[in-house]
Design an enzyme around this catalytic site. Structure first.
Site, PDB file in Angstrom:
ATOM      1  N   SER A 259      47.760  45.124  40.741  1.00  0.00           N
ATOM      2  CA  SER A 259      48.495  43.924  41.486  1.00  0.00           C
ATOM      3  C   SER A 259      49.938  44.080  41.460  1.00  0.00           C
ATOM      4  CB  SER A 259      47.804  42.833  40.972  1.00  0.00           C
ATOM      5  OG  SER A 259      48.790  41.891  41.283  1.00  0.00           O
ATOM      6  N   GLY A 261      52.740  41.620  42.461  1.00  0.00           N
ATOM      7  CA  GLY A 261      53.017  40.164  42.943  1.00  0.00           C
ATOM      8  C   GLY A 261      54.579  39.943  43.235  1.00  0.00           C
ATOM      9  N   LYS A 262      54.981  38.661  43.390  1.00  0.00           N
ATOM     10  CA  LYS A 262      56.450  38.685  43.452  1.00  0.00           C
ATOM     11  C   LYS A 262      57.045  38.729  42.022  1.00  0.00           C
ATOM     12  CE  LYS A 262      58.416  35.356  46.346  1.00  0.00           C
ATOM     13  NZ  LYS A 262      58.176  34.184  47.329  1.00  0.00           N
ATOM     14  N   GLU A 263      56.274  38.109  41.133  1.00  0.00           N
ATOM     15  CA  GLU A 263      56.960  37.917  39.677  1.00  0.00           C
ATOM     16  C   GLU A 263      56.464  38.860  38.875  1.00  0.00           C
ATOM     17  OE1 GLU A 263      57.455  33.367  40.787  1.00  0.00           O
ATOM     18  OE2 GLU A 263      55.700  34.244  39.928  1.00  0.00           O
ATOM     19  N   VAL A 265      53.956  42.508  37.796  1.00  0.00           N
ATOM     20  CA  VAL A 265      53.187  43.722  38.214  1.00  0.00           C
ATOM     21  C   VAL A 265      52.094  43.938  37.144  1.00  0.00           C
ATOM     22  CG1 VAL A 265      53.013  46.189  38.694  1.00  0.00           C
ATOM     23  CG2 VAL A 265      55.118  45.061  38.936  1.00  0.00           C
ATOM     24  N   LYS A 292      50.455  42.770  31.751  1.00  0.00           N
ATOM     25  CA  LYS A 292      51.120  42.054  33.077  1.00  0.00           C
ATOM     26  C   LYS A 292      52.509  42.174  32.617  1.00  0.00           C
ATOM     27  CE  LYS A 292      51.447  37.335  35.350  1.00  0.00           C
ATOM     28  NZ  LYS A 292      50.878  36.236  35.188  1.00  0.00           N
ATOM     29  N   ASP A 408      48.888  26.226  38.843  1.00  0.00           N
ATOM     30  CA  ASP A 408      48.930  26.880  40.252  1.00  0.00           C
ATOM     31  C   ASP A 408      47.558  27.154  40.248  1.00  0.00           C
ATOM     32  OD1 ASP A 408      49.758  28.752  42.110  1.00  0.00           O
ATOM     33  OD2 ASP A 408      50.144  30.274  41.055  1.00  0.00           O
TER      34      ASP A 408
HETATM   35  P1  ADP Z   1      50.671  36.631  39.619  1.00  0.00           P
HETATM   36  O1  ADP Z   1      49.835  35.997  40.614  1.00  0.00           O
HETATM   37  O2  ADP Z   1      51.799  35.817  39.228  1.00  0.00           O
HETATM   38  O3  ADP Z   1      51.245  37.974  40.117  1.00  0.00           O
HETATM   39  P2  ADP Z   1      48.438  36.934  38.041  1.00  0.00           P
HETATM   40  O4  ADP Z   1      48.232  36.730  36.485  1.00  0.00           O
HETATM   41  O5  ADP Z   1      47.641  36.102  38.862  1.00  0.00           O
HETATM   42  O6  ADP Z   1      49.783  37.320  38.422  1.00  0.00           O
HETATM   43  O7  ADP Z   1      47.943  38.505  38.189  1.00  0.00           O
HETATM   44  C1  ADP Z   1      47.739  39.186  39.440  1.00  0.00           C
HETATM   45  C2  ADP Z   1      46.328  39.518  39.607  1.00  0.00           C
HETATM   46  O8  ADP Z   1      46.230  40.785  38.859  1.00  0.00           O
HETATM   47  C3  ADP Z   1      45.178  38.707  39.690  1.00  0.00           C
HETATM   48  O9  ADP Z   1      44.968  38.147  40.962  1.00  0.00           O
HETATM   49  C4  ADP Z   1      44.197  39.789  39.231  1.00  0.00           C
HETATM   50  O10 ADP Z   1      43.644  40.305  40.439  1.00  0.00           O
HETATM   51  C5  ADP Z   1      44.773  40.790  38.395  1.00  0.00           C
HETATM   52  N1  ADP Z   1      44.576  40.358  36.889  1.00  0.00           N
HETATM   53  C6  ADP Z   1      45.660  39.733  36.070  1.00  0.00           C
HETATM   54  N2  ADP Z   1      45.163  39.769  34.974  1.00  0.00           N
HETATM   55  C7  ADP Z   1      44.188  40.157  34.878  1.00  0.00           C
HETATM   56  C8  ADP Z   1      43.012  40.331  33.810  1.00  0.00           C
HETATM   57  N3  ADP Z   1      43.264  40.136  32.573  1.00  0.00           N
HETATM   58  N4  ADP Z   1      41.850  41.065  34.006  1.00  0.00           N
HETATM   59  C9  ADP Z   1      41.819  41.382  35.303  1.00  0.00           C
HETATM   60  N5  ADP Z   1      42.561  41.330  36.221  1.00  0.00           N
HETATM   61  C10 ADP Z   1      43.591  40.775  36.125  1.00  0.00           C
HETATM   62 MN    MN Z   2      48.150  34.783  40.460  1.00  0.00          MN
END
Ligand code: ADP
Ligand code: MN
Length: 519
Positions: A259, A261-263, A265, A292, A408
């Protein structure tokens, strides 16, 4: 660079920008004229040059194809990357050697000489400085028990003729120097911060102006990069940290990005064989991990100020930190919040390790496939109902046992795995005493109840009922506007309470419990 080139730089407004913006620039007397055609051709030349450069150095890290980082192969396909990593290691070793020599020469002598200017890694840029804390020790949640302190409003210190006001020139000068810490991480402020340097207000303001315009400029550049091929890339320093994790045997392979995102990866990785020490226990690495990486460009985090600035847990620290550290604080916050949730038995990723702005946790999903977000799965009506009650339960636990509001919460941050809902993405979560905490909770409730009502769960409470059920408050307003007004009134009351008493003791019957608004 020729004058036309300077004038045509992206910052250029109607006049040459460097003259008015740069504090050391010449006074605004002469202005270099340049025709539109010059500007155009200069830009064109730049674009062409950029294209050429891009062709010569294919973008640093594209992580989509093949394993990202493995033990044997650390992406040797990118010579540039490899060179950068080696250079960083070399610079660091060089600096360490320099420091040793400096110490040897100076010994106990009262007069010492400094090799600072010969260092390769700028102190402001370094990630090996002594003040680094990795916050891996979750035994102490630094946010939990710190009482908010009320700062005296009087604006002076001392007594009688020893009085020093905040306008004192020396004090002010030193303060200004210290405040340079708050400029963007990319802004090199030199060694001034470490010295007893007194900047006049005039000089400080000029510098501040310059720092801000620099920041805006780099934001624009960054945006451009974001939209180009480097979209899924991380910066070399992050890459080096990841590489070290693989090298240390903590991770087996970093397979790729799941993934952007804005904030942040998020990467997927297979856990290594390392047994690690976490929260007083020995643990083995989870078979699959999610990594993350909080983005180290500040700009995305600007709009998150309201979560962190008003959070009393951060009040003392916020003012002292530079932006780079604030970004790390998000990662740190996510770690502590996840740990609290884990302790309460809420299904969520398990924290493995925190390294600067990189948080390694267990992976929710299997065989590299992340569990789907609730918004992306079609559940049977039975599962949907089950999910709803589970979330209701989790929200209550989060509030009462973890003393947290997700802030959130929506179908985007809930994963469906093993026939249950897992909560993720809690870096922005706040305690209920946060000045806007209850508003965040109400928004969470609205998202949840709308999602399940639309999803056909007839038992789903409406947002106001859900809010009361989670918070234990009893707001009776029967429409949204009044309800929200009451929430804000409660927050205001709470805030006044903190201001007047300067202690949260009165609001916390015992450590960690949510506040009671019963006055
Ligand atoms: P943000 O939304 O701030 O970018 P997230 O923590 O929501 O960060 O992570 C983005 C995406 O990454 C999530 O929507 C999910 O699909 C995936 N993700 C994040 N953490 C996990 C995890 N522990 N296991 C599996 N997928 C994850
Ligand atoms: Mn998220």
């Amino acid at each position: 660079m020729d004058p036309v080139g300077v004038a045509a730089a992206p910052e250029a407004g109607p006049g040459p920008a460097w003259q008015s913006k740069c504090p050391w620039g010449a006074p605004n007397t002469t202005s270099i004229s340049c025709s539109l055609a010059d500007v155009m051709s200069e830009q064109l030349a730049k674009e062409l040059q950029l294209e050429e450069e891009n062709a010569a150095f294919p973008e640093v890290v594209a992580v989509a194809e093949g394993p990202f980082i493995t033990g044997e192969n650390t992406d040797t396909s990118s010579d540039l990357m490899l060179a950068q990593m080696l250079q960083m290691e070399f610079d660091r070793e060089y600096d360490a050697q320099l420091r040793r020599e400096e110490r040897k020469i100076n010994g106990d002598s009262k007069v010492s000489i400094s090799f600072e200017n010969y260092r390769k890694v700028h102190p402001y840029d370094s990630d090996s400085s002594e003040d680094e804390v990795d916050w891996q020790d979750t035994r102490h949640d630094p946010y939990r028990a710190d009482k908010p302190t009320t700062t005296p409003r009087k604006g002076f210190i001392g007594k009688g003729k020893d009085i020093t006001t905040k306008h004192d020139e020396v004090v002010c000068g030193r303060k200004n120097t210290a405040r340079m810490e708050n400029f963007a991480p990319e802004f090199q402020v030199g060694d001034g911060i470490g010295m007893d340097l007194k900047l006049s207000n005039q000089v400080f303001n000029a510098l501040k102006q310059h720092a801000y315009s620099e920041e805006r400029r780099s934001a624009r550049l960054h945006e451009k990069k974001e939209h180009s091929t480097a979209e899924k890339a991380v910066d070399p320093k992050t890459r080096l940290l990841l590489y070290k994790m693989v090298n240390a045997g903590m991770l087996e392979t970093i397979t790729g990005c799941i993934s952007t995102g804005k904030e942040s990866v998020v990467f997927h990785a297979y856990g290594g064989k390392l047994v690690y020490y976490f929260a007083t226990e020995d643990k083995v690495m989870p078979p699959e991990c999610a990594i993350k990486v909080f983005k180290t460009t500040l700009n995305e985090f600007k709009n998150r100020d309201k979560y962190i600035k008003d959070d009393y847990r951060f009040k003392d620290r916020f003012s002292k930190l530079n932006p780079r550290k604030i970004i790390r604080m998000w990662a740190e916050k996510e770690m502590h919040n996840l740990t609290r949730m884990q302790n309460a038995g809420i299904p969520c990723p398990q924290v493995v390790i925190l390294k600067k702005h990189i948080l390694v946790m267990s992976f929710i999903g299997q065989d590299q496939v992340p569990a789907p977000k609730l918004k992306d799965v079609t559940l049977s009506s039975e599962d949907m109902k089950k999910a709803y009650y589970q979330i209701l339960n989790m929200m209550q636990q989060l509030y009462k046992e973890c003393n947290l509001i997700h802030a959130d919460l929506s179908e985007y941050n809930m994963l469906w795995h093993d026939r249950k809902v897992w909560l993720i993405d809690v870096s922005q979560s706040v305690e209920p005493t946060h000045p806007h905490g209850l508003e965040f909770l109400f928004r969470d409730c609205r998202n949840v109840s709308q999602f399940f009502q639309k999803g056909g769960v007839v038992e789903a409470l409406n947002e106001r009922e859900l809010f009361n059920a989670v918070s234990g408050l009893n707001i009776t307003a029967d429409n949204e506007v009044d309800f929200q007004a009451e929430i804000e009134a409660l927050e205001k009351m709470n805030e006044d309470h903190v201001q007047n008493h300067g202690k949260k003791l009165s609001m916390f019957p015992s450590d960690g419990d949510p506040p009671i608004f019963d006055e």
